[in-house]
Scaffold this motif. Structure first.
Motif, PDB file in Angstrom:
ATOM      1  N   ASN A 632      40.847   2.193 -33.343  1.00 27.12           N
ATOM      2  CA  ASN A 632      40.160   3.475 -33.517  1.00 27.12           C
ATOM      3  C   ASN A 632      39.035   3.276 -34.521  1.00 27.12           C
ATOM      4  N   LEU A 633      37.828   3.662 -34.147  1.00 26.62           N
ATOM      5  CA  LEU A 633      36.666   3.408 -35.006  1.00 26.62           C
ATOM      6  C   LEU A 633      36.567   4.394 -36.166  1.00 26.62           C
ATOM      7  N   ASN A 634      36.963   5.636 -35.953  1.00 26.72           N
ATOM      8  CA  ASN A 634      36.934   6.646 -37.013  1.00 26.72           C
ATOM      9  C   ASN A 634      35.542   6.804 -37.630  1.00 26.72           C
ATOM     10  N   VAL A 635      34.564   6.979 -36.787  1.00 28.07           N
ATOM     11  CA  VAL A 635      33.189   7.183 -37.250  1.00 28.07           C
ATOM     12  C   VAL A 635      32.589   8.365 -36.487  1.00 28.07           C
ATOM     13  N   SER A 636      31.499   8.879 -37.003  1.00 27.71           N
ATOM     14  CA  SER A 636      30.805   9.984 -36.332  1.00 27.71           C
ATOM     15  C   SER A 636      30.036   9.452 -35.127  1.00 27.71           C
ATOM     16  N   SER A 637      29.543  10.375 -34.298  1.00 27.26           N
ATOM     17  CA  SER A 637      28.822   9.967 -33.095  1.00 27.26           C
ATOM     18  C   SER A 637      27.538   9.237 -33.472  1.00 27.26           C
ATOM     19  N   GLY A 638      27.126   8.312 -32.601  1.00 25.99           N
ATOM     20  CA  GLY A 638      25.916   7.533 -32.846  1.00 25.99           C
ATOM     21  C   GLY A 638      26.052   6.132 -32.281  1.00 25.99           C
ATOM     22  N   MET A 639      25.071   5.279 -32.591  1.00 24.21           N
ATOM     23  CA  MET A 639      25.071   3.891 -32.129  1.00 24.21           C
ATOM     24  C   MET A 639      25.533   2.983 -33.265  1.00 24.21           C
ATOM     25  N   TYR A 640      26.379   1.996 -32.922  1.00 20.67           N
ATOM     26  CA  TYR A 640      26.908   1.043 -33.895  1.00 20.67           C
ATOM     27  C   TYR A 640      26.838  -0.368 -33.326  1.00 20.67           C
ATOM     28  N   LEU A 641      26.946  -1.352 -34.214  1.00 22.40           N
ATOM     29  CA  LEU A 641      26.969  -2.759 -33.828  1.00 22.40           C
ATOM     30  C   LEU A 641      28.351  -3.322 -34.131  1.00 22.40           C
ATOM     31  N   LEU A 642      28.962  -3.955 -33.135  1.00 21.40           N
ATOM     32  CA  LEU A 642      30.293  -4.536 -33.293  1.00 21.40           C
ATOM     33  C   LEU A 642      30.158  -6.050 -33.209  1.00 21.40           C
ATOM     34  N   LYS A 643      30.442  -6.732 -34.316  1.00 19.84           N
ATOM     35  CA  LYS A 643      30.354  -8.189 -34.368  1.00 19.84           C
ATOM     36  C   LYS A 643      31.735  -8.775 -34.116  1.00 19.84           C
ATOM     37  N   LEU A 644      31.850  -9.565 -33.045  1.00 17.70           N
ATOM     38  CA  LEU A 644      33.104 -10.216 -32.690  1.00 17.70           C
ATOM     39  C   LEU A 644      33.009 -11.681 -33.093  1.00 17.70           C
ATOM     40  N   SER A 645      33.983 -12.172 -33.886  1.00 21.65           N
ATOM     41  CA  SER A 645      33.933 -13.534 -34.425  1.00 21.65           C
ATOM     42  C   SER A 645      35.213 -14.277 -34.105  1.00 21.65           C
ATOM     43  N   SER A 646      35.054 -15.573 -33.786  1.00 20.87           N
ATOM     44  CA  SER A 646      36.196 -16.440 -33.513  1.00 20.87           C
ATOM     45  C   SER A 646      35.779 -17.882 -33.744  1.00 20.87           C
ATOM     46  N   GLU A 647      36.534 -18.593 -34.595  1.00 20.23           N
ATOM     47  CA  GLU A 647      36.287 -20.007 -34.864  1.00 20.23           C
ATOM     48  C   GLU A 647      34.835 -20.245 -35.283  1.00 20.23           C
ATOM     49  N   LYS A 648      34.366 -19.435 -36.239  1.00 23.76           N
ATOM     50  CA  LYS A 648      33.036 -19.531 -36.833  1.00 23.76           C
ATOM     51  C   LYS A 648      31.899 -19.247 -35.840  1.00 23.76           C
ATOM     52  N   LYS A 649      32.238 -18.695 -34.671  1.00 21.36           N
ATOM     53  CA  LYS A 649      31.245 -18.275 -33.697  1.00 21.36           C
ATOM     54  C   LYS A 649      31.287 -16.756 -33.606  1.00 21.36           C
ATOM     55  N   SER A 650      30.169 -16.167 -33.192  1.00 26.68           N
ATOM     56  CA  SER A 650      30.127 -14.701 -33.156  1.00 26.68           C
ATOM     57  C   SER A 650      29.206 -14.208 -32.053  1.00 26.68           C
ATOM     58  N   ILE A 651      29.425 -12.965 -31.697  1.00 22.74           N
ATOM     59  CA  ILE A 651      28.563 -12.267 -30.755  1.00 22.74           C
ATOM     60  C   ILE A 651      28.519 -10.799 -31.157  1.00 22.74           C
ATOM     61  N   ILE A 652      27.404 -10.119 -30.894  1.00 19.67           N
ATOM     62  CA  ILE A 652      27.248  -8.719 -31.291  1.00 19.67           C
ATOM     63  C   ILE A 652      27.114  -7.854 -30.043  1.00 19.67           C
ATOM     64  N   LYS A 653      27.821  -6.744 -30.033  1.00 14.75           N
ATOM     65  CA  LYS A 653      27.747  -5.786 -28.934  1.00 14.75           C
ATOM     66  C   LYS A 653      27.373  -4.410 -29.502  1.00 14.75           C
ATOM     67  N   LYS A 654      26.561  -3.675 -28.763  1.00 14.50           N
ATOM     68  CA  LYS A 654      26.228  -2.308 -29.150  1.00 14.50           C
ATOM     69  C   LYS A 654      27.314  -1.367 -28.659  1.00 14.50           C
ATOM     70  N   ILE A 655      27.704  -0.424 -29.527  1.00 12.50           N
ATOM     71  CA  ILE A 655      28.724   0.562 -29.186  1.00 12.50           C
ATOM     72  C   ILE A 655      28.134   1.957 -29.373  1.00 12.50           C
ATOM     73  N   ILE A 656      28.309   2.815 -28.384  1.00 17.80           N
ATOM     74  CA  ILE A 656      27.882   4.207 -28.480  1.00 17.80           C
ATOM     75  C   ILE A 656      29.124   5.072 -28.655  1.00 17.80           C
ATOM     76  N   VAL A 657      29.146   5.843 -29.747  1.00 13.26           N
ATOM     77  CA  VAL A 657      30.248   6.772 -30.003  1.00 13.26           C
ATOM     78  C   VAL A 657      29.746   8.180 -29.714  1.00 13.26           C
ATOM     79  N   GLU A 658      30.448   8.868 -28.816  1.00 17.59           N
ATOM     80  CA  GLU A 658      30.022  10.219 -28.434  1.00 17.59           C
ATOM     81  C   GLU A 658      30.572  11.274 -29.385  1.00 17.59           C
TER      82      GLU A 658
END
Length: 658
Positions: A632-658
């Motif tokens: 559960n993100l527990n944030v207000s509506s808007g656009m956020y960036l979610l950084k996923l990391s594993s074994e010193k590697k990472s990727i970023i995904k955009k998340i829209i919260v309504e």
């Protein structure tokens, strides 16, 4: 030449009447607005006079023009009409000219136009005005001072010893300069393809106009073309027209293209139906054009362009920059493309990167004209294959609406994200020719001129918005108000690419006015890059440009590398992100997106770290996520960036919260 505004002045001068077969009968060098109705009219003393062996030459009388030629018209193959008239002008001139030139070609003055019995090869651009083989000449202006030098040149001819410079009127005037029977000139209301005052009797032409109710129709629709003569016809008059234009031909429509205006009437209508096929051939432009109209009938207008909308456009499997997707489009980089960078830092890392993207044995560059075709593919609107995506307006525009005239309203053109005036690279003559993908120049890191046509840093852009941006630095220019800014990371990475690709370019803090080669603002560009990570649209364009240029924008493939050269990892040793083949984080699916606050994960089989950031870079939370679980993100509506990391590697995904 600048068109200076003064009060309208009508001046009458007298010139020696010269017995000759051909002369300048009327000139309109300046019209209100965009100057698309300028024209030149010649007259022969006998009708249907062959113009073979004649040329018309326009001379620039300004200080910089040095009384030299700037435009030539070869008249071979043409003849005057039944009244001895020959009209030269753009498609906007009515009646329709017998010879077409581009709109806004004729300069205002103080200049000259002359007829010669000569060949076109006798007058290359920049030829100084001459009296050799001169047939007739008109010196003219728009309330400018007399050009004494030009007058002296032509008055040396025995037939023009008393030549005068004729004033059409002040800038944006509604007059033309007309020759009268006695050889004098008057500035008065234009009369294209009609005899001037006291011009004697002649054929009364009956001009036929073409009209449609709209300019745009979709496949399957029918529409009427109405042909209207200025006067009723005495007997039935039959004529033909065509709609063919490039790929648009008789297989694309049905309907009669031979019509008859009945005696006693002045109009005829024909119905055309666009064939609704299932082929995605793109939007096309039918061109209504008379085929066999003959005097006393002449075209009032002609070459009427319509738009046939293809309803078979395709939709890409990935999103637009304002509705982005991630992980759908895979990089087409060759295996090991960035391997030489591992273990390097600072200048050594930057140099090794340049050795890849500017390798003269591999990398190619195309002409600036070729870039048009590259952008039609690279910036294709994912939602409609017949459109390009406009970088700042963040919307689609038909590919057919590329700007081809001085008027940029309602059209798109090419935007240099690193402005030409800031970088010091410009077009050359060869840049005007589109040679295609298989014709190219070799290039290297010192080939700064090739920055002019480097498609990694050129984007499809709305014409007026391109003008609004000008050469402003990013940070000074932030895009149109009301847009979402989905372009910001894209243009930042293209500027970072240019600073690596070409020697002589750099990115600095602030706004370095007067320092060619320097671009700012570094901190703005870093912020834009961090807050708008590469998406599928950007990866697709990277792949398309790579197919043409044989180099890639590394900051789309390896976005974290920017931090090691300009950001918060300077001095650290670079190790490239997961390779194309084993980047398992690309397989992670985050859903639903948009979400009301709860997001789930799938597509991996080990723990990953999920860090949530606001769009301005503030870290909000960190969670350890197990396979097939949710948070559960527990944030207000808007656009956020979610950084996923594993074994010193990472990727970023955009998340829209309504």
């Amino acid at each position: 030449m600048k068109k200076i505004t003064y009060l309208i002045v009508c001046v009458l001068f007298t010139q020696i009447l010269v017995a000759q077969d051909l002369f300048i009968n009327e000139l309109d060098c300046d019209t209100p607005g965009v100057d698309d109705k300028e024209f030149l009219e010649l007259k022969s003393t006998i009708p249907n006079f062959s113009l073979d062996g004649y040329v018309v030459v326009f001379f620039n009388g300004s200080t910089s023009g040095n009384n030299s030629s700037y435009f030539l018209i070869d008249l071979d193959g043409y003849s005057t009409d039944g009244n001895g008239l020959f009209l030269i002008g753009s498609e906007s001139v009515t009646p329709f000219p017998q010879l077409l030139i581009s709109a806004n070609t004729i300069q205002n003055g103080a200049d000259a136009v002359a007829i010669y019995q000569a060949s076109d090869v006798d007058f290359p651009d920049g030829t100084v005005a001459t009296i050799d083989n001169l047939v007739d000449v008109l010196l003219y202006d728009t309330s400018d001072s007399d050009d004494a030098d030009m007058i002296a040149i032509f008055s040396a001819h025995p037939n023009f010893t008393d030549i005068q410079q004729i004033n059409e009127g002040s800038g944006n005037n509604t007059n033309s300069i007309q020759r009268l029977d006695d050889g004098s000139y008057v500035s008065t209301t234009p009369t294209p393809r009609a005899l001037n005052e006291n011009g004697g009797s002649g054929i009364d032409f009956n001009a036929i106009s073409i009209s449609t109710s709209q300019t745009q129709y979709t496949e399957g629709e029918s529409f009427d073309i109405v042909f209207t003569a200025q006067e009723n016809v005495v007997v039935d008059y039959q004529f033909s027209f065509t709609l063919n234009n490039y790929g648009f031909n008789t297989s694309d429509f049905t309907g009669n293209t031979t019509v008859t205006i009945p005696a006693g009437s002045n109009t005829v209508t024909t119905t055309i139906t666009l064939v609704d096929d299932d082929i995605d051939e793109g939007d096309e432009e039918p061109l209504i054009r008379f085929v066999n109209i003959e005097e006393p009938f002449i075209p009032f207008n002609n070459f009427v362009k319509l738009r046939a909308i293809d309803n078979d456009f395709t939709v890409a499997p990935f999103g637009t920059p304002i509705n982005p997707t991630y992980g759908v489009v895979a990089s087409t980089q060759p295996s090991g493309y960035y391997d030489a960078l591992d273990g390097l830092s600072d200048d050594a890392l930057k140099q090794a990167l340049q050795d890849i993207v500017a390798d003269p044995t591999v990398v190619r560059t195309q002409t600036y004209a070729d870039v048009i075709d590259i952008l039609k593919e690279a910036d294709q609107n994912p939602e409609n294959s017949n459109e390009v995506w406009l970088v700042y307006l963040e919307q689609g525009m038909p590919k057919l609406d590329f700007q081809t005239t001085s008027n940029n309203v309602g059209s798109w053109n090419r935007e240099h994200t690193f402005p030409r005036s800031r970088g010091g690279f410009y077009s050359i003559d060869d840049d005007d020719i589109a040679n295609g993908i298989d014709a190219y120049w070799t290039t290297n890191a010192d080939s700064l001129r090739h920055g002019n046509s480097d498609a990694h840093a050129l984007r499809a852009v709305d014409g007026p918005e391109n003008s609004s941006r000008g050469n402003q630095f990013y940070g000074e220019y932030n895009g149109p108000s009301g847009t979402l800014g989905g372009f910001k990371g894209d243009v930042a990475r293209s500027v970072f690419y240019m600073a690596v690709r070409y020697n002589g370019l750099s990115i600095v803090n602030g706004f370095p006015e007067g320092n060619v080669g320097q671009f700012g603002d570094l901190q703005t560009l870093l912020e834009w890059h961090r807050n708008d990570p590469p998406d599928d649209f950007e990866m697709n364009r990277n792949n398309v440009v790579y197919n043409w240029q044989f180099n890639r924008n590394p900051f789309i493939d390896q976005p974290d590398m920017i931090e090691y050269i300009w950001g918060n990892m300077i001095g650290e040793t670079w190790q490239q992100n997961l390779s194309v083949s084993d980047n398992v984080l690309n397989e992670v699916v985050v859903y639903p997106n948009p979400t009301k606050g709860k997001i789930s994960f799938r597509g991996f089989d080990t723990s990953i770290e999920a860090t949530l950031f606001s769009v301005d870079g503030r870290q909000l939370s960190t969670s350890l996520v197990e396979p097939n679980t949710y948070i559960n993100l527990n944030v207000s509506s808007g656009m956020y960036l979610l950084k996923l990391s594993s074994e010193k590697k990472s990727i970023i995904k955009k998340i829209i919260v309504e």
